[in-house]
Design an enzyme around this catalytic site. Structure first.
Site, PDB file in Angstrom:
ATOM      1  N   ASN A 188       8.645 -10.221   7.663  1.00 55.25           N
ATOM      2  CA  ASN A 188      10.397 -10.715   8.104  1.00 55.25           C
ATOM      3  C   ASN A 188      11.256  -9.662   7.873  1.00 55.25           C
ATOM      4  O   ASN A 188      12.291  -9.830   8.092  1.00 55.25           O
ATOM      5  CB  ASN A 188      10.699 -12.012   7.250  1.00 55.25           C
ATOM      6  CG  ASN A 188      10.768 -11.775   5.950  1.00 55.25           C
ATOM      7  OD1 ASN A 188      10.718 -10.642   5.443  1.00 55.25           O
ATOM      8  ND2 ASN A 188      11.308 -12.656   5.122  1.00 55.25           N
ATOM      9  N   HIS A 210      11.763  -7.821   5.395  1.00 56.00           N
ATOM     10  CA  HIS A 210      12.283  -7.539   4.072  1.00 56.00           C
ATOM     11  C   HIS A 210      11.898  -6.156   3.464  1.00 56.00           C
ATOM     12  O   HIS A 210      10.866  -5.660   3.789  1.00 56.00           O
ATOM     13  CB  HIS A 210      12.207  -8.600   3.109  1.00 56.00           C
ATOM     14  CG  HIS A 210      10.697  -9.065   2.690  1.00 56.00           C
ATOM     15  ND1 HIS A 210      10.411 -10.157   1.938  1.00 56.00           N
ATOM     16  CD2 HIS A 210       9.831  -7.700   2.005  1.00 56.00           C
ATOM     17  CE1 HIS A 210       9.201  -9.868   1.666  1.00 56.00           C
ATOM     18  NE2 HIS A 210       8.716  -8.500   1.822  1.00 56.00           N
ATOM     19  N   GLU A 261      15.542 -10.611   1.323  1.00 55.66           N
ATOM     20  CA  GLU A 261      15.296 -11.469   2.542  1.00 55.66           C
ATOM     21  C   GLU A 261      16.260 -11.436   3.757  1.00 55.66           C
ATOM     22  O   GLU A 261      17.760 -10.754   3.448  1.00 55.66           O
ATOM     23  CB  GLU A 261      15.179 -12.685   2.109  1.00 55.66           C
ATOM     24  CG  GLU A 261      14.226 -12.725   0.856  1.00 55.66           C
ATOM     25  CD  GLU A 261      12.621 -12.958   1.562  1.00 55.66           C
ATOM     26  OE1 GLU A 261      12.173 -12.009   2.321  1.00 55.66           O
ATOM     27  OE2 GLU A 261      11.745 -13.272   0.765  1.00 55.66           O
TER      28      GLU A 261
END
Ligand code: F6R
Length: 240
Positions: free
Chosen positions: A136, A138, A143
């Site tokens: 994602n 990160h 995050e």
């Protein structure tokens, strides 16, 4: 920002290893930032090998890991403390007093995070940061949505990160849902950053990270704001 593509994940790891070793040879007192996860394992294996053949010493190196699960025993095999011992520290000559990993069992996580940040500052900041990247986007456990100015802090892990790391926990075992992670602002201050990303599953995250402008939805895109960044990819990740 520099992008280096190597044919295979193994060759990409060798390239990242060589950059790190070269840096430490030039500056034996290097302050290293280190990731965990699957991607850097071949880099650590090569560092251990280089140490065995006396090409590489961590005697004067100081290390700061990016993150640690919050609430997980340090001896739990999935803790990043245990990971680092297994993958690197048990096999090289870096004195324990020079190795730092956030204490995932600290009673006061905020205080632990502030203390960690102060330790990094007292060491003069990070000279060479090795990073992995999540699917994602990160970096560390920052995050999507993390502030680019964020410092070391307690963070909530997203469902996708929890799912990616679930295989490291036994069935029925409680998986930590939080971690103490260096912030994006902390990472951006590193004087040199090497991001290692391998495999097709990381291709989209890398593609989005390389797009400008940087946006908080893609944490690794913040690296556009850092001073000296090299992405080291294998062909599968580069999509070629
Ligand atoms: C771990 C860390 C994470 C990982 C990322 C990729 O310390 O900071 O950002 O680098 O989740 O993990 P792997 O390499 O397992 O795909």
């Amino acid at each position: 920002m520099e992008i280096v593509v190597r044919p295979t994940a193994e060759a990409a790891a060798t390239y990242a290893h060589d950059l790190l070793v070269e840096h430490v040879r030039r500056q034996p007192t290097t302050v290293l930032g280190l990731p965990t996860g699957a991607t850097p394992l071949p880099v650590y294996a090569r560092l251990v090998q280089s140490h065995r053949t006396a090409l590489f010493s961590m005697q004067s190196v100081t290390t700061f890991n990016l993150d640690e699960y919050y609430g997980l025993g340090l001896k739990h095999p999935a803790s990043y403390t245990a990971y680092m011992s297994r993958a690197l520290f048990d096999h090289v000559d870096c004195p324990a007093s020079q190795r730092h990993i956030p204490n995932g069992l600290a009673a006061d996580a905020q205080q632990e995070a502030a203390d960690y940040e102060a330790l990094i500052a007292a060491a003069g900041g990070i000279d060479f940061m090795l990073l992995g990247i999540g699917r994602n986007g990160h970096i560390g456990f920052n995050e999507p949505g993390s502030d680019f100015a964020s410092r070391t802090r307690l963070v909530d892990l997203t469902p996708s990160t929890l799912a990616a790391n679930a295989p490291f926990f036994a069935d029925g075992e409680t998986q930590p849902k939080q971690a103490i992670s260096m912030g994006i602002g902390t990472i951006l201050q590193a004087r040199r950053i090497v991001v290692l990303a391998t495999g097709a599953s990381k291709a989209e995250a890398v593609r989005q990270s390389l797009e400008k402008p940087a946006k908080t939805a893609v944490p690794a895109s913040a690296l556009h704001l850092a001073r000296d960044v090299t992405f080291v990819l294998d062909q599968a990740c580069a999509g070629i």
